[in-house]
Design a protein around this motif. Structure first.
Motif, mmCIF file in Angstrom:
data_model
loop_
_atom_site.group_PDB
_atom_site.id
_atom_site.type_symbol
_atom_site.label_atom_id
_atom_site.label_comp_id
_atom_site.label_asym_id
_atom_site.label_seq_id
_atom_site.Cartn_x
_atom_site.Cartn_y
_atom_site.Cartn_z
ATOM 1 N N ALA A 19 0.708 -1.080 -0.074
ATOM 2 C CA ALA A 19 0.180 0.124 -0.274
ATOM 3 C C ALA A 19 0.967 1.409 -0.149
ATOM 4 O O ALA A 19 2.061 1.218 0.516
ATOM 5 C CB ALA A 19 -0.892 0.134 1.373
ATOM 6 N N ILE A 20 0.795 2.251 -0.772
ATOM 7 C CA ILE A 20 1.077 3.563 -0.878
ATOM 8 C C ILE A 20 0.275 4.274 -0.440
ATOM 9 O O ILE A 20 -0.966 4.733 -1.029
ATOM 10 C CB ILE A 20 1.599 3.702 -2.748
ATOM 11 C CG1 ILE A 20 2.642 2.457 -2.724
ATOM 12 C CG2 ILE A 20 2.968 5.264 -2.387
ATOM 13 C CD1 ILE A 20 3.176 2.914 -4.262
ATOM 14 N N THR A 21 0.365 5.721 0.589
ATOM 15 C CA THR A 21 -0.310 5.857 0.970
ATOM 16 C C THR A 21 0.334 7.263 1.834
ATOM 17 O O THR A 21 1.464 6.940 1.679
ATOM 18 C CB THR A 21 -1.259 5.933 1.736
ATOM 19 O OG1 THR A 21 -2.965 7.039 1.591
ATOM 20 C CG2 THR A 21 -1.173 5.510 2.936
ATOM 21 N N ALA A 22 -0.570 8.478 2.028
ATOM 22 C CA ALA A 22 0.501 9.797 2.713
ATOM 23 C C ALA A 22 -0.466 9.825 4.677
ATOM 24 O O ALA A 22 -2.318 9.172 4.404
ATOM 25 C CB ALA A 22 -0.079 10.654 2.950
ATOM 26 N N ASP A 23 0.017 10.334 5.586
ATOM 27 C CA ASP A 23 -0.904 10.242 6.678
ATOM 28 C C ASP A 23 -1.803 11.689 7.003
ATOM 29 O O ASP A 23 -2.642 12.088 7.082
ATOM 30 C CB ASP A 23 -0.339 10.276 7.974
ATOM 31 C CG ASP A 23 1.210 11.586 8.547
ATOM 32 O OD1 ASP A 23 1.651 11.869 6.621
ATOM 33 O OD2 ASP A 23 1.579 11.946 9.180
ATOM 34 N N HIS A 24 -1.461 12.433 5.728
ATOM 35 C CA HIS A 24 -1.872 13.793 5.888
ATOM 36 C C HIS A 24 -1.454 14.840 4.199
ATOM 37 O O HIS A 24 -0.502 14.489 3.666
ATOM 38 C CB HIS A 24 -1.593 14.574 7.171
ATOM 39 C CG HIS A 24 -0.441 15.480 7.320
ATOM 40 N ND1 HIS A 24 0.752 14.386 8.035
ATOM 41 C CD2 HIS A 24 0.417 16.573 5.985
ATOM 42 C CE1 HIS A 24 1.839 15.010 7.651
ATOM 43 N NE2 HIS A 24 1.978 16.144 7.194
ATOM 44 N N SER A 25 -1.635 15.582 3.889
ATOM 45 C CA SER A 25 -1.879 16.393 3.454
ATOM 46 C C SER A 25 -0.904 17.656 2.999
ATOM 47 O O SER A 25 -1.118 18.077 4.685
ATOM 48 C CB SER A 25 -2.996 16.980 2.033
ATOM 49 O OG SER A 25 -2.779 17.861 0.876
ATOM 50 N N THR A 26 -0.055 18.499 2.651
ATOM 51 C CA THR A 26 0.914 19.781 3.431
ATOM 52 C C THR A 26 1.088 20.339 1.581
ATOM 53 O O THR A 26 2.341 20.098 1.245
ATOM 54 C CB THR A 26 2.238 19.237 3.563
ATOM 55 O OG1 THR A 26 2.382 18.092 4.490
ATOM 56 C CG2 THR A 26 2.588 20.678 4.312
ATOM 57 N N PRO A 27 0.078 20.812 0.977
ATOM 58 C CA PRO A 27 -0.031 21.552 -0.105
ATOM 59 C C PRO A 27 0.817 22.639 -0.147
ATOM 60 O O PRO A 27 1.015 23.754 0.707
ATOM 61 C CB PRO A 27 -1.757 22.195 -0.050
ATOM 62 C CG PRO A 27 -2.256 21.339 0.764
ATOM 63 C CD PRO A 27 -1.325 20.762 2.069
ATOM 64 N N GLY A 74 -6.841 19.726 5.436
ATOM 65 C CA GLY A 74 -7.749 18.648 5.961
ATOM 66 C C GLY A 74 -8.045 16.993 4.519
ATOM 67 O O GLY A 74 -9.187 16.760 4.440
ATOM 68 N N ASP A 75 -6.832 17.853 3.260
ATOM 69 C CA ASP A 75 -7.344 17.273 1.974
ATOM 70 C C ASP A 75 -7.810 15.642 2.281
ATOM 71 O O ASP A 75 -6.752 15.168 2.380
ATOM 72 C CB ASP A 75 -6.951 18.108 1.191
ATOM 73 C CG ASP A 75 -6.553 19.311 0.273
ATOM 74 O OD1 ASP A 75 -7.818 19.984 0.532
ATOM 75 O OD2 ASP A 75 -6.035 19.695 0.556
ATOM 76 N N PRO A 76 -8.164 14.627 1.499
ATOM 77 C CA PRO A 76 -8.401 13.562 1.548
ATOM 78 C C PRO A 76 -6.414 13.161 0.801
ATOM 79 O O PRO A 76 -6.000 13.537 -0.495
ATOM 80 C CB PRO A 76 -9.250 12.955 0.669
ATOM 81 C CG PRO A 76 -9.895 14.526 -0.242
ATOM 82 C CD PRO A 76 -9.029 15.252 0.661
#
Length: 316
Positions: free
Chosen positions: A246-254, A262-264
């Motif tokens: 699985a590849i993902t992130a724990d949060h978004s940092t634009p 809080g973006d998905p």
């Protein structure tokens, strides 16, 4: 014990932040932490430990303390360090201790040899500490008991390694895993592949994209993502057939925001037998059309257990 996340930061004599991360200080933080460790705030003792780069952990130890206090971190340079306030009446003593720590920390650090040397070199001094996220140690069921998995984590950031240990995971120390832009992704990938011979679950964390987001550095973030892409290509080429990734992130940092949002975040799961959809690109817009839809973080492990034929069946 009440624990806080914190930053070594730079402030003027009015305790107004001039640099929230003290120029992302990387050297001398152990000495700065030792100078603060053991400070007495009345009957309350402080425990201070340096983390990765500018990060620091602060624990208040004493009777009658409460985590129901507000942060002192204003999150913006140019703003004054905040006064901690009690969210509940029983937290007033804790808020008072936090504010006393802010003042004492500045007095101790402003003329510390590490900071005198930094100022002489034209670098911002790490002369204060800003705190956030007051909490207590959680009583969690270890992952080895809850999911019956032998798990290990790989990360350069002390906070993430601490999270691994909190949920009952082992931690691999990988040379070159710095938690910064200079982290050795190849070494981390090699360690992850090697760990698969011993562990059921391997979590590989990379901090670098988040740093670029906080700095508003789009070009560097692109380079980091390209390095991540190359790392994953190398992992996939050597991956045993039965492994699910699985590849993902724990949060978004634009980059435009320079802060968490809080973006998905995107999530992809691949491996033998895992159903595929029509999405070909790993990015937020493309993956919004994927077969997984929008799920909660707590659902990810159940999906992985199912994809790897480890899910516990009920009534079957």
């Amino acid at each position: 014990d009440i624990a806080f996340r914190g930053n070594f930061a730079s402030a003027d004599e009015d305790l107004r932040l001039t640099d929230r991360r003290a120029g992302r200080i990387r050297e001398g933080t152990e000495d700065l932490a030792k100078a603060l460790d053991g400070l007495k705030l009345g009957r309350i003792k402080t425990i201070v430990r340096a983390g990765t780069d500018h990060r620091v952990a602060v624990v208040l130890r004493g009777r009658g303390l409460s985590p129901e206090v507000t942060d002192t971190d204003p999150h913006e340079a140019g703003e004054a360090i905040l006064e901690s306030e009690a969210r509940k009446p029983e937290a007033k003593a804790t808020a008072k201790a936090v504010n006393a720590f802010t003042k004492q920390a500045y007095k101790v650090l402003k003329d510390h040899p590490v900071n005198r040397a930094r100022v002489a070199k034209g670098e911002p001094p790490a002369n204060t500490v800003v705190l956030r996220g007051a909490g207590v140690y959680p009583d969690l069921v270890p992952i080895t008991e809850r999911l019956h998995l032998k798990a290990v984590g790989i990360a350069g950031v002390a906070l993430i390694r601490g999270m691994f240990r909190t949920v009952g995971m082992d931690v691999l120390e990988v040379p070159g895993a710095t938690g910064g832009l200079d982290t050795n992704m190849t070494a981390k990938a090699d360690a992850a592949l090697g760990a698969l011979r011993k562990y059921d679950l391997v979590v590989l964390h990379v901090k670098a994209p988040d740093l670029c987001g906080h700095d508003g550095n789009a070009s560097e973030k692109i380079r980091v993502i390209e390095r991540l892409d190359a790392m994953m290509g190398g992992i996939k080429a050597r991956l045993p057939g039965e492994i699910v990734i699985a590849i993902t992130a724990d949060h978004s940092t634009p980059v435009a925001l320079k802060e968490h949002s809080g973006d998905p975040v995107p999530l992809t799961i691949f491996g033998e037998g895992v159903r595929v959809d029509d999405v070909l690109n790993f990015d937020e817009r493309s993956m919004a059309h994927g077969a997984l839809g929008r799920i909660c973080g707590q659902d990810v492990m159940n999906l992985l257990l199912n994809a790897s034929n480890r899910a516990e069946k009920y009534g079957a």
